[in-house]
Design an enzyme around this catalytic site. Structure first.
Site, short mmCIF file in Angstrom:
data_model
loop_
_atom_site.label_atom_id
_atom_site.label_comp_id
_atom_site.label_asym_id
_atom_site.label_seq_id
_atom_site.Cartn_x
_atom_site.Cartn_y
_atom_site.Cartn_z
N ASN A 6 14.50 7.91 -67.85
CA ASN A 6 14.68 9.12 -67.05
C ASN A 6 15.71 10.01 -67.74
O ASN A 6 16.91 9.77 -67.63
CB ASN A 6 15.13 8.74 -65.63
CG ASN A 6 15.32 9.95 -64.74
OD1 ASN A 6 15.08 11.09 -65.16
ND2 ASN A 6 15.75 9.72 -63.51
N LYS A 8 16.48 12.88 -66.93
CA LYS A 8 17.07 13.79 -65.93
C LYS A 8 17.07 15.22 -66.49
O LYS A 8 16.19 15.55 -67.28
CB LYS A 8 18.46 13.29 -65.52
CG LYS A 8 18.39 11.83 -65.02
CD LYS A 8 19.63 11.37 -64.32
CE LYS A 8 19.40 9.92 -63.84
NZ LYS A 8 20.54 9.37 -63.12
N HIS A 83 13.65 9.96 -56.10
CA HIS A 83 14.91 9.60 -56.77
C HIS A 83 16.08 9.99 -55.87
O HIS A 83 16.02 11.02 -55.18
CB HIS A 83 15.02 10.32 -58.12
CG HIS A 83 16.12 9.75 -58.97
ND1 HIS A 83 17.44 10.04 -58.75
CD2 HIS A 83 16.07 8.87 -59.99
CE1 HIS A 83 18.18 9.36 -59.63
NE2 HIS A 83 17.38 8.65 -60.39
N GLU A 153 17.00 1.20 -57.05
CA GLU A 153 18.17 1.86 -57.63
C GLU A 153 19.24 2.02 -56.55
O GLU A 153 19.21 3.00 -55.79
CB GLU A 153 17.80 3.24 -58.18
CG GLU A 153 16.79 3.24 -59.30
CD GLU A 153 16.94 4.46 -60.20
OE1 GLU A 153 17.14 4.26 -61.40
OE2 GLU A 153 16.89 5.59 -59.72
N GLY A 159 24.79 5.93 -62.60
CA GLY A 159 25.73 6.73 -63.39
C GLY A 159 27.19 6.38 -63.19
O GLY A 159 28.07 7.13 -63.59
N SER A 190 22.97 2.18 -64.02
CA SER A 190 23.96 1.76 -65.02
C SER A 190 23.52 0.59 -65.90
O SER A 190 24.37 -0.11 -66.46
CB SER A 190 25.31 1.44 -64.36
OG SER A 190 25.85 2.60 -63.75
N GLY A 211 18.81 5.85 -67.08
CA GLY A 211 19.15 7.26 -67.18
C GLY A 211 19.97 7.50 -68.44
O GLY A 211 19.43 7.84 -69.50
N GLY A 212 21.29 7.28 -68.34
CA GLY A 212 22.18 7.52 -69.47
C GLY A 212 21.72 6.85 -70.76
O GLY A 212 21.74 7.47 -71.84
P1 13P Z 1 21.89 5.58 -65.05
O1 13P Z 1 21.14 4.58 -65.91
O2 13P Z 1 22.48 6.71 -65.87
O3 13P Z 1 22.84 4.94 -64.13
O4 13P Z 1 20.78 6.30 -64.16
C1 13P Z 1 19.88 5.51 -63.48
C2 13P Z 1 18.87 6.39 -62.89
O5 13P Z 1 19.13 7.16 -62.00
C3 13P Z 1 17.51 6.29 -63.43
O6 13P Z 1 16.60 6.97 -62.63
#
Ligand code: 13P
Length: 228
Positions: A6, A8, A83, A153, A159, A190, A211-212
């Site tokens: 993702n 984002k 999400h 999640e 994050g 995370s 995400g990150g």
């Molecule tokens: P992080 O991996 O940055 O914590 O984000 C997770 C997320 O929201 C994936 O959709």
């Protein structure tokens, strides 16, 4: 094993071109699904594609919306829905409509569910998950349901660098699987190339939504190597 990326609201088109060049060198035996922003979704890449959101409506007079049929027409096979970064502006029924539009167009929703910190502290995690899953459990046919991927999640883990214990993840995902025994369930929040050594001990996890980490192809490769 599924790993969904993702991005984002990151990466402009020039940055994305460089990024996908790096990503094309990634080796993974499982299924990698890339979910870039809408503009970047139109770039041709040799990776399975997912959107980060979709319209709850079919195409027509809905300014600013992108319909599932339009995503499907450019080869997008998946879309994240519900999400936590969007749930504050979306109702459960709107999220369900999005799921329906995706299924009507032969696409797979990646439905995000998860509790907030205060909900966990109150011991309400399962009640929250049950509510977020209820329309899929109650109003889809078995055939429709089989195309839904769930991503657990916990909102407080997204994050933040915090992750639940393996026991907590096992409990939440096992609960989801009591409701949807035949569906893949991913973990998100995370997850990274360091904590994957611990996370991968949780046998009920069928994959990850990151995400990150998705923005760092070199670290992503380490993560994927450890998973295989
Ligand atoms: P992080 O991996 O940055 O914590 O984000 C997770 C997320 O929201 C994936 O959709």
């Amino acid at each position: 094993m599924i790993v969904a990326l993702n991005n984002k609201s990151n990466l402009n088109i020039e940055e994305y071109k460089k990024y996908v060049e790096e990503l094309s060198k990634i080796y993974f035996r499982g299924k990698l699904i890339l979910c870039p922003n809408y503009l970047n979704l139109t770039e041709k890449v040799d990776i399975l594609l997912g959107a980060q959101n979709v319209s709850p409506y079919t195409e027509g007079a809905h300014t600013g919306e992108i319909a599932a049929s339009q995503l499907s027409a450019i080869g997008v096979k998946y879309s994240i829905v519900g999400h936590s970064e969007r749930r504050s502006i979306e109702s459960e029924s709107e999220i369900f409509d999005k799921i329906k539009r995706l299924l009507e167009n032969g696409m797979s929703p990646i439905l995000c569910v998860g509790e907030k910190q205060n909900e966990r502290e109150k011991g309400a995690t399962k009640a929250v998950l049950g509510k977020q899953l209820s329309s899929v459990v109650n109003y889809l046919t078995e055939n429709e349901r089989s195309n839904v991927i769930v991503a657990y999640e916990p909102v407080w883990a997204i994050g933040t660098g915090l992750i639940p214990t393996n026991e907590e993840i096992n409990e939440a995902i096992s609960f989801i699987k009591t409701k949807l025994p035949n569906n893949k369930v991913l973990y998100g929040g995370s997850a990274n190339e360091e904590n994957i050594d611990t996370l991968k001990e949780v046998e009920v996890i069928d994959g990850y939504l990151v995400g990150g980490l998705s923005l760092k192809p070199d670290k992503l490769q380490i993560f994927l190597d450890k998973l295989s």
